[in-house]
Design a protein around this motif. Structure first.
Motif, mmCIF file in Angstrom:
data_model
loop_
_atom_site.group_PDB
_atom_site.id
_atom_site.type_symbol
_atom_site.label_atom_id
_atom_site.label_comp_id
_atom_site.label_asym_id
_atom_site.label_seq_id
_atom_site.Cartn_x
_atom_site.Cartn_y
_atom_site.Cartn_z
ATOM 1 N N GLU A 132 0.818 -1.214 0.000
ATOM 2 C CA GLU A 132 0.000 0.000 0.000
ATOM 3 C C GLU A 132 0.854 1.268 0.000
ATOM 4 O OE1 GLU A 132 -3.815 -0.781 2.595
ATOM 5 O OE2 GLU A 132 -2.102 -1.789 3.518
ATOM 6 N N LEU A 133 2.011 1.205 0.691
ATOM 7 C CA LEU A 133 2.884 2.378 0.772
ATOM 8 C C LEU A 133 3.726 2.569 -0.479
ATOM 9 C CD1 LEU A 133 4.312 2.252 4.426
ATOM 10 C CD2 LEU A 133 2.716 3.920 3.492
ATOM 11 N N GLY A 134 4.120 1.459 -1.086
ATOM 12 C CA GLY A 134 5.056 1.537 -2.205
ATOM 13 C C GLY A 134 6.490 1.338 -1.762
ATOM 14 N N ALA A 147 7.738 10.291 -4.274
ATOM 15 C CA ALA A 147 6.511 10.438 -3.481
ATOM 16 C C ALA A 147 6.751 10.235 -1.986
ATOM 17 C CB ALA A 147 5.462 9.450 -3.968
ATOM 18 N N TYR A 148 8.019 10.134 -1.573
ATOM 19 C CA TYR A 148 8.335 9.911 -0.163
ATOM 20 C C TYR A 148 8.310 11.222 0.596
ATOM 21 C CZ TYR A 148 10.943 8.858 4.088
ATOM 22 O OH TYR A 148 11.318 8.729 5.399
ATOM 23 N N ARG A 150 4.957 9.025 2.212
ATOM 24 C CA ARG A 150 3.516 8.931 1.962
ATOM 25 C C ARG A 150 2.773 9.757 3.011
ATOM 26 N NH1 ARG A 150 -0.219 4.850 0.422
ATOM 27 N NH2 ARG A 150 -2.262 5.885 0.339
ATOM 28 N N TRP A 152 -1.313 11.396 4.347
ATOM 29 C CA TRP A 152 -2.762 11.217 4.335
ATOM 30 C C TRP A 152 -3.422 12.488 4.865
ATOM 31 C CZ3 TRP A 152 0.944 7.938 6.032
ATOM 32 C CH2 TRP A 152 1.041 6.692 5.398
ATOM 33 N N TYR A 177 -0.581 5.923 11.075
ATOM 34 C CA TYR A 177 -0.417 6.355 9.682
ATOM 35 C C TYR A 177 1.047 6.731 9.455
ATOM 36 C CZ TYR A 177 -5.461 6.633 8.661
ATOM 37 O OH TYR A 177 -6.792 6.349 8.422
ATOM 38 N N GLY A 179 4.497 6.948 7.427
ATOM 39 C CA GLY A 179 5.103 6.952 6.103
ATOM 40 C C GLY A 179 6.601 7.137 6.142
ATOM 41 N N SER A 456 1.780 12.798 7.865
ATOM 42 C CA SER A 456 2.144 11.426 8.253
ATOM 43 C C SER A 456 2.381 11.464 9.752
ATOM 44 C CB SER A 456 3.399 10.975 7.517
ATOM 45 O OG SER A 456 3.783 9.665 7.906
#
Length: 511
Positions: A132-134, A147-148, A150, A152, A177, A179, A456
């Motif tokens: 889900e995170l990649g 994209a680091y 992640r 929300w 949550y 990231g 995050s």
């Protein structure tokens, strides 16, 4: 066949006093027959030997009093001290093993960090898997992804875990949550450095120097011995929320009202007492409460005897006139700073001796934590009570935050979210801070842009260090009694255009 030389005499037989041959014992010895005259001489020799030994001991004792060696004197002193030693008076019932209930509580609940770390890491779990995170937060790519980290919606993160709730206890757990990547200092040092150089936030753990300091500072007895005895700068609040402000700017803002928190002088011992009392209430621990009562009695005795002193000259400090009942309901955030320029003695020396990873003079130990050592601004250590919330804000410098005891939950946001954070303007006494309490969901509709803000979160435990690049937002929740020390390391300019759009410029003097 030769007889066993070590075989035992048959049961029931008596030893013979006569001479007999050992014909079947090639290595046997002849036993001498003992006569009555011989026996008298034998006993006389024993008595004489005993008298001589006694005289020798008496002479050693007499000589030792006047002209013994240094080693003799040291031993004599050691035994004297042992005779004089008495256990500390205890105002409680002791357990069957001789260890007081309070000492047990400190050893297991506060000092024993091995089990504490395990419990913390099992209680706070990443909500999302690698799929889900990649990326895997424990095995991140050698260089950060575009994209680091992640992120929300802030409202989702806060609805999932109310900032005012700090009562998560085993076997319960929280989904976080998270990231941010977590790197092992001894195995992923180079990767962590690459993320630092790319100005990306991350967590580093398993640094032997940080772990050693955490073990020492998690022992309140150790800090009671080494921290200043007098009163130090301590923020106080009737609520668990603390808002930074510069009162000197208050006159420039119409209708400005000072936040509820102010500053007083307080000793570490009293702070420990009040922090443990909150721990005892949450953990429902009579053992910790017993220690609180003992600390309180000792403090009251000191106050009556006039043995407390204060060297504070900060004009922000106000007189603490609260009653004991009022004090028990309030929150306290104690602060102790260290300056490398003054690290020749005193508290400053203690801090830099204890935290070599934050000492710019010790490059081998601190290289990862300083991007720009020349721009260091000292070490700031904050001692937080369970439940305290430091409102969202950003700093115009790089920041390394090491947790040396307990746990902290930190919600972080990229500088690009600046316009969505409902910040006070630069000229305001609380500039750089969000203008409302994030835990008040009713305020979200008042600030609709905030509902689109992306963040995050992470729980950092004792021994962890969090890197926050310049201008990254952070909202801090104290999950337990804890200690955090941090250092600044110059300014990174990669994201300053975001904060400039919000009206904040690092070249301004009013920051």
């Amino acid at each position: 066949m030769a007889e066993n030389l070590f075989q035992r005499r048959p049961k029931g037989s008596a030893p013979s006093m006569t001479v007999r041959k050992t014909t079947n014992r090639p290595y046997g010895r002849r036993k001498r027959q003992v006569s009555s005259p011989d026996r008298a001489v034998f006993f006389a020799m024993i008595v004489l030997a005993a008298i001589l030994v006694s005289l020798g001991l008496l002479m050693c004792h007499l000589l030792g009093k006047g002209g013994g060696t240094n080693a003799d004197a040291t031993n004599q002193d050691r035994f004297s001290k042992m005779k004089m030693w008495k256990p500390r008076p205890v105002r409680r019932v002791r357990g069957g093993d001789g260890l007081g209930a309070t000492e047990k509580a400190l050893e297991t609940s506060i000092i024993d960090k091995e089990s504490g770390r395990h419990n913390s890491h099992s209680m706070y779990r990443s909500k999302f898997e690698e799929s889900e995170l990649g990326y895997d937060i424990y095995n991140c790519p050698d260089t950060p992804l575009d994209a680091y980290p992640r992120a929300w919606k802030a409202t989702d993160v806060l609805e999932n875990w109310d900032p005012n709730d700090t009562t998560t206890l085993p076997p319960a757990h929280r989904d976080v949550y998270q990231g941010l990547c977590i790197f092992d200092y001894q195995k992923q040092y180079d990767i962590a450095r690459a993320y630092r150089d790319a100005e990306k936030p991350f967590i580093i753990r398993n640094d032997p120097n940080v772990m050693a300091a955490s073990k020492r500072w998690s022992d309140p007895h150790y800090l009671l011995k080494h921290l200043p005895d007098g009163k130090v700068y301590t923020e106080r609040s009737p609520t668990n929320h603390f808002m930074f402000y510069n009162a000197k700017l208050g006159g420039h803002v119409k209708h400005w009202k000072q936040p509820a928190n102010d500053a007083i002088g307080m000793t570490y011992r009293e702070w420990l007492e009040r922090a443990l009392e909150r721990e005892a209430a949450t953990l429902k621990s009579p053992e910790i409460l017993a220690q609180v009562k003992e600390l309180r009695m000792e403090r009251i005795d000191e106050e009556k005897g006039g043995r407390l002193y204060s060297s504070l000259d900060d004009d922000e400090i106000v007189q603490d006139n609260d009653t004991e009942v009022e004090k028990r309901s309030k929150f306290y955030y104690l602060r102790i700073n260290g300056w490398v320029e003054d690290a020749e003695d005193g508290t400053d020396k203690f801090i830099f001796d204890e935290l070599p990873f934050f000492d710019p003079r010790k490059k081998e130990d601190s290289d990862l934590y300083f991007v720009d050592p020349a721009a260091q601004r000292g070490v700031n250590c904050r001692f937080g009570m369970r439940g305290i919330v430091a409102e969202n804000h950003f700093d115009l410098s790089r920041n390394m935050l090491a947790v040396l005891e307990g746990q902290r939950r930190i919600v972080v946001g990229h500088p690009s979210q600046c316009k969505k954070m409902a910040l006070y303007p630069r000229e305001h006494p609380s500039g750089r801070h969000s203008s409302f309490d994030w835990s008040y969901t009713s305020e979200w509709d008042v600030h609709p842009a905030f509902k689109e803000a992306l963040v995050s979160e992470v729980v950092i435990d004792a021994g962890d260090v969090l890197y926050l690049p310049t201008s990254w937002f952070h909202y801090i929740v104290n999950l337990s009694k804890n200690i955090q020390c941090n250092i600044r390391s110059g300014i990174g300019y990669e994201n300053l255009h975001f904060t400039k759009e919000c009206g904040f410029d690092p070249s301004s003097k009013q920051q």
